[in-house]
Design a protein around this motif. Sequence first.
Motif, PDB file in Angstrom:
ATOM      1  N   ARG A 123      -2.505  13.062   2.882  1.00 50.54           N
ATOM      2  CA  ARG A 123      -3.916  13.365   2.625  1.00 50.54           C
ATOM      3  C   ARG A 123      -4.383  14.558   3.452  1.00 50.54           C
ATOM      4  N   GLN A 125      -4.144   9.771  -8.527  1.00 48.29           N
ATOM      5  CA  GLN A 125      -5.192   8.991  -9.184  1.00 48.29           C
ATOM      6  C   GLN A 125      -6.369   8.753  -8.235  1.00 48.29           C
ATOM      7  N   GLU A 126      -6.065   8.478  -6.973  1.00 52.26           N
ATOM      8  CA  GLU A 126      -7.140   8.262  -5.995  1.00 52.26           C
ATOM      9  C   GLU A 126      -7.959   9.535  -5.793  1.00 52.26           C
ATOM     10  N   LEU A 127      -7.281  10.664  -5.625  1.00 57.57           N
ATOM     11  CA  LEU A 127      -7.984  11.925  -5.392  1.00 57.57           C
ATOM     12  C   LEU A 127      -8.895  12.272  -6.572  1.00 57.57           C
ATOM     13  N   THR A 128      -8.394  12.077  -7.772  1.00 58.94           N
ATOM     14  CA  THR A 128      -9.194  12.380  -8.960  1.00 58.94           C
ATOM     15  C   THR A 128     -10.381  11.436  -9.054  1.00 58.94           C
ATOM     16  N   ALA A 129     -10.148  10.147  -8.812  1.00 63.87           N
ATOM     17  CA  ALA A 129     -11.226   9.161  -8.908  1.00 63.87           C
ATOM     18  C   ALA A 129     -12.315   9.402  -7.871  1.00 63.87           C
ATOM     19  N   GLU A 130     -11.968   9.964  -6.717  1.00 65.60           N
ATOM     20  CA  GLU A 130     -12.963  10.235  -5.676  1.00 65.60           C
ATOM     21  C   GLU A 130     -13.890  11.373  -6.050  1.00 65.60           C
ATOM     22  N   SER A 188      -0.010   7.501  -7.303  1.00 69.17           N
ATOM     23  CA  SER A 188      -1.170   6.746  -6.825  1.00 69.17           C
ATOM     24  C   SER A 188      -2.157   7.656  -6.095  1.00 69.17           C
ATOM     25  N   LEU A 189      -1.630   8.562  -5.251  1.00 66.59           N
ATOM     26  CA  LEU A 189      -2.522   9.470  -4.531  1.00 66.59           C
ATOM     27  C   LEU A 189      -3.269  10.384  -5.503  1.00 66.59           C
ATOM     28  N   PRO A 236       0.843  -1.208   0.000  1.00 66.47           N
ATOM     29  CA  PRO A 236       0.000   0.000   0.000  1.00 66.47           C
ATOM     30  C   PRO A 236       0.875   1.254   0.000  1.00 66.47           C
TER      31      PRO A 236
END
Length: 515
Positions: A29, A57-62, A54-55, A20
């Motif tokens: 975050r 991509q996660e922020l955009t996907a949220e 990775s962060l 992770p």
Amino acid sequence: MPRFFNTSGPNRIARHYTLPVLRRLPEVRGLVEQELYFVLHAPRQVGKTTALLSLAQELTAEGRHTAVLLSMEQGAPFSSDPSAAELAMLGSWRGAVEAWLPVELQPPSWPDAAPGDRIGAALRMWARASSRPLVVFLDEIDALEDDALVSVLRQIRAGYPTRPEHFPAALALIGLRDVRDYEVASGSDGRLGTASPFNIKAESLTLRNFTDAEVAELYGQHTAETGQRFEPDALVRAYHISQGQPWLVNALARQLTEVLVPDRAQAITATHVDQAKEILIRRQDTHLDSLMDRLREPRVRAILEPMLAGETPGDVPEDDRRFVIDLGLLRRSTLGGLEVANPIYQEIIVRALTSGTSDALPQIPTTWLHPDGTLDEAALLRSFLQFWRQHGEPLLGTAPYHEIAPHLVLMAFLHRVVNGGSIEREYATGRGRMDLCLRYGGKALAIEVKVWKPKAADPLTHGLEQLDGYLARLGLDSGWLVIFDRRPGAPPLDERIGSSEATTPSGRRAVVVRA
């Protein structure tokens, strides 16, 4: 296609065994949510790019942010031409946003701004046009130098007060070093020396190595997917020699699973791990090679040279000590003081420093073995004395670190003659010695190296005490004490070179070698 251990570029979970990625950066975050600017600095190949990619991509996907990782590296060739650097970086940014963001989140064409304001203008325009708060992670920031670097930092600082409506809500600078160590043509020692012109950072974060449990977890992913086991001693050995440095952890595993033990039915042992270590040391891939290039830098040498000689670094500026830690070469010991970051680097540092001397060595006949191929200590001693009498002192000039030139020539000699064996080293910082353990054909030879310095007493007595302790730790009954006489008024080499028998304080046998 099965996943594998990655040693080049960011990890992709679908292709690479991956832990992770944000586990080692729990603060990030929160900094993004608070709309803060920060710095992430850590040695190369520890996962910085993977983590923030990775962060993003996660922020955009949220769905709450538009987040992207952008590289500054394309501006590196234009350190004295900020205008050209801006155009090169903006060109690469366009390719990145098209690759990582959906069309509706991509910025319009970059504005036609004046040189020296193109980065700031692009970020202002994008923040205004974005339907979400903009989060930008600027990777490889310290690839920039001089005017180009200062220009970018000032443009970011100028836009900071207008966030989040008119400038990125959160922004990170990602690189090898903290802001104060960025390289510029002006300023103290060619460094900024202070956070200005980026005094808007809220935090300066770093990225730790893997723990022993995380190494086992990562290797366990391979076991779960292929059935190939890592024996417990292999896991312990891999962590010990890498100290969890992520690139080394993955590079060892790649050699183990793809080169040394490709048969998935065969378990991986500690012996295999040591074989993989030797492969990495011999190959010196890009990561290791670039790290070793730093050894000749004056501020690295000022710290490392006395450590290798068994001395304590003198009054070295805190910035320089922090620099070698940021490089990943050294770390702060749990017992205090600095030490080499891991056993693999210990070996590679010495091999890098002895490489020039090794190339200059004459041919050395292999007369130091018994007929059955085992180590003949008496023959090795005769070979060394003959070598030093003929070639030792002329070779001192080939060593890049003058203070430890005899040590380096000795080690170059040992590397040449024990090809097929191994040499273990202990850097006895502050104790005035270097410890070597030569292993060949199942036999071990402990060597304590001392230097007789100007205006100092003969180190024989102290050296025998130190050799005694070293032999006790290794479980050996005998060893060598090598004393290099570096006094200006020392007798000529032909008069002082030789060997004699002595006894350590606890009764162990010592061969005292003087050169």
